[in-house]
Write a protein that holds these residues in place. Structure first.
Motif, PDB file in Angstrom:
ATOM      1  N   UNK A 181       0.832  -1.206   0.000  1.00 23.98           N
ATOM      2  CA  UNK A 181       0.000   0.000   0.000  1.00 23.98           C
ATOM      3  C   UNK A 181       0.869   1.258   0.000  1.00 23.98           C
ATOM      4  N   UNK A 182       2.101   1.126   0.521  1.00 27.77           N
ATOM      5  CA  UNK A 182       3.018   2.270   0.533  1.00 27.77           C
ATOM      6  C   UNK A 182       3.912   2.279  -0.719  1.00 27.77           C
TER       7      UNK A 182
ATOM      8  N   UNK B 264      16.371  -1.652  -3.046  1.00 25.23           N
ATOM      9  CA  UNK B 264      16.750  -0.243  -3.130  1.00 25.23           C
ATOM     10  C   UNK B 264      15.781   0.710  -2.446  1.00 25.23           C
ATOM     11  N   UNK B 265      14.852   0.158  -1.629  1.00 24.40           N
ATOM     12  CA  UNK B 265      13.922   1.036  -0.915  1.00 24.40           C
ATOM     13  C   UNK B 265      14.595   1.702   0.280  1.00 24.40           C
ATOM     14  N   UNK B 266      15.667   1.070   0.784  1.00 26.81           N
ATOM     15  CA  UNK B 266      16.436   1.611   1.912  1.00 26.81           C
ATOM     16  C   UNK B 266      17.906   1.320   1.651  1.00 26.81           C
TER      17      UNK B 266
ATOM     18  N   UNK C 131      14.402  -0.662   9.433  1.00 30.47           N
ATOM     19  CA  UNK C 131      13.679  -0.719  10.714  1.00 30.47           C
ATOM     20  C   UNK C 131      13.212   0.681  11.120  1.00 30.47           C
ATOM     21  N   UNK C 132      14.081   1.655  10.919  1.00 30.43           N
ATOM     22  CA  UNK C 132      13.757   3.016  11.333  1.00 30.43           C
ATOM     23  C   UNK C 132      12.570   3.578  10.550  1.00 30.43           C
ATOM     24  N   UNK C 133      12.513   3.253   9.262  1.00 24.56           N
ATOM     25  CA  UNK C 133      11.457   3.829   8.418  1.00 24.56           C
ATOM     26  C   UNK C 133      10.184   3.000   8.368  1.00 24.56           C
ATOM     27  N   UNK C 134      10.336   1.658   8.324  1.00 25.80           N
ATOM     28  CA  UNK C 134       9.183   0.821   7.984  1.00 25.80           C
ATOM     29  C   UNK C 134       8.843  -0.257   8.993  1.00 25.80           C
TER      30      UNK C 134
END
Ligand code: AMP
Ligand code: MN
Ligand code: MN
Ligand code: MN
Length: 285
Positions: free
Chosen positions: A114-115, A146-148, A155-158
């Motif tokens: 969804x994101x 390549x999303x992070x 972990x910090x973002x998602x």
């Protein structure tokens, strides 16, 4: 005695096979090594075999597991040590936990999709292969796609606390987890009490609840930690008449700050969990 009673292998989210883990324990001078993979004892047979083959290994190896549990609504981890991997009660509990993990993985993947990050479930499953599916596999997939840039960032973002990948789970209740570990002949240890980021009062309450539920010990040292934290945990454990344990929570040689055997020594003021009388395995009626 250099004891490391909390480590992970490729059976869960660790980087080393049980054999490579044992080799590292030998090189680091460990006397007593427990393998405690998340919700799995699948690596124990390989550890046993590696220990019997390694002529340089004169230490003790321990069959263990790290079980995700709920104390009231708080998700915590309970380490089981000296468990019988063939215990039917333990087998049934771990099977249920892995089912919860599968359901959570579907929810995480749906939220990531969804994101705008599509394909996470298949990707994480592929990275996990035969291992227990866990959030670090999602983190590695996010990095690979390549999303992070790093697992930490994933972990910090998602995936970390309060993020979209932090899905509430119906882990087994704390008293059930303790009962099952003990029925499997094991000792139940509250893992890394400092990692739950509780207030002093809440931490005291958790340790009290753990003791009241029949728990055996708490980790006085988990990886690198402040002296003041060690001292506080020591006092709380003694006040609740719990024994003490230590472990590095080793996952990977890349995390050089928590290498196998790096947890140091258990303070003399507390009874070591390895000195408690061993339980016998309860045979189901
Ligand atoms: P799970 O059991 O699937 O919820 O995954 C939990 C595991 O994720 C922990 O045992 C750690 O190995 C890893 N983990 C948790 N938080 C972080 C973080 N902030 N950074 C890196 N790894 C983490
Ligand atoms: Mn882990
Ligand atoms: Mn843990
Ligand atoms: Mn762990």
């Amino acid at each position: 005695m250099n004891c490391d009673l909390h480590t992970h292998s490729t059976a869960s989210d660790g980087a080393l096979s049980p054999t490579a883990l044992l080799e590292r324990a030998v090189a680091n001078g460990v006397d007593c090594l427990a393998l405690t993979d998340h919700d799995s004892t699948d690596g124990v047979a390989e550890l046993a075999e590696a220990a019997s083959r390694a002529s340089e290994w004169r230490g003790e190896w321990v069959a263990g597991v790290e079980i995700s549990a709920l104390c009231a609504r708080l998700p915590i981890h309970v380490v089981g040590l000296w468990v019988d991997p063939d215990s039917p009660q333990l087998g049934a509990l771990l099977e249920r936990q892995r089912h919860v993990r599968e359901q959570r993985a579907e929810a995480i993947a749906a939220r990531l999709a969804a994101a705008g990050m599509v394909g996470a479930l298949a990707g994480a499953r592929q990275l996990a292969a035969a291992a227990v599916l866990s959030r670090p596999h999602f983190a590695r997939w996010l990095v690979a796609e390549g999303h992070c840039r790093t697992v930490q960032q994933a972990f910090k973002r998602w995936l970390g606390r309060g993020k979209i990948g932090d899905v509430r789970c119906e882990w087994a209740a704390l008293d059930t987890v303790i009962d099952v570990i003990q029925a499997a002949g094991g000792h139940a240890v509250l893992a890394h009490p400092e990692k739950y980021r509780l207030s002093r009062g809440k931490l005291r309450q958790l340790i009290g609840d753990f003791a009241a539920a029949g728990g055996d010990a708490i980790e006085i040292v988990s990886g690198p930690q402040e002296r003041a934290d060690t001292e506080r945990l020591l006092q709380l454990a003694v006040a609740s008449e719990l024994a003490g344990s230590i472990g590095s929570d080793f996952h990977s040689p890349a995390q050089h700050w928590s290498d196998v055997g790096s947890a140091g020594r258990l303070p003399a003021a507390i009874q070591p969990v390895w000195d408690l009388p061993r339980r016998s395995v309860m045979v189901a009626p």
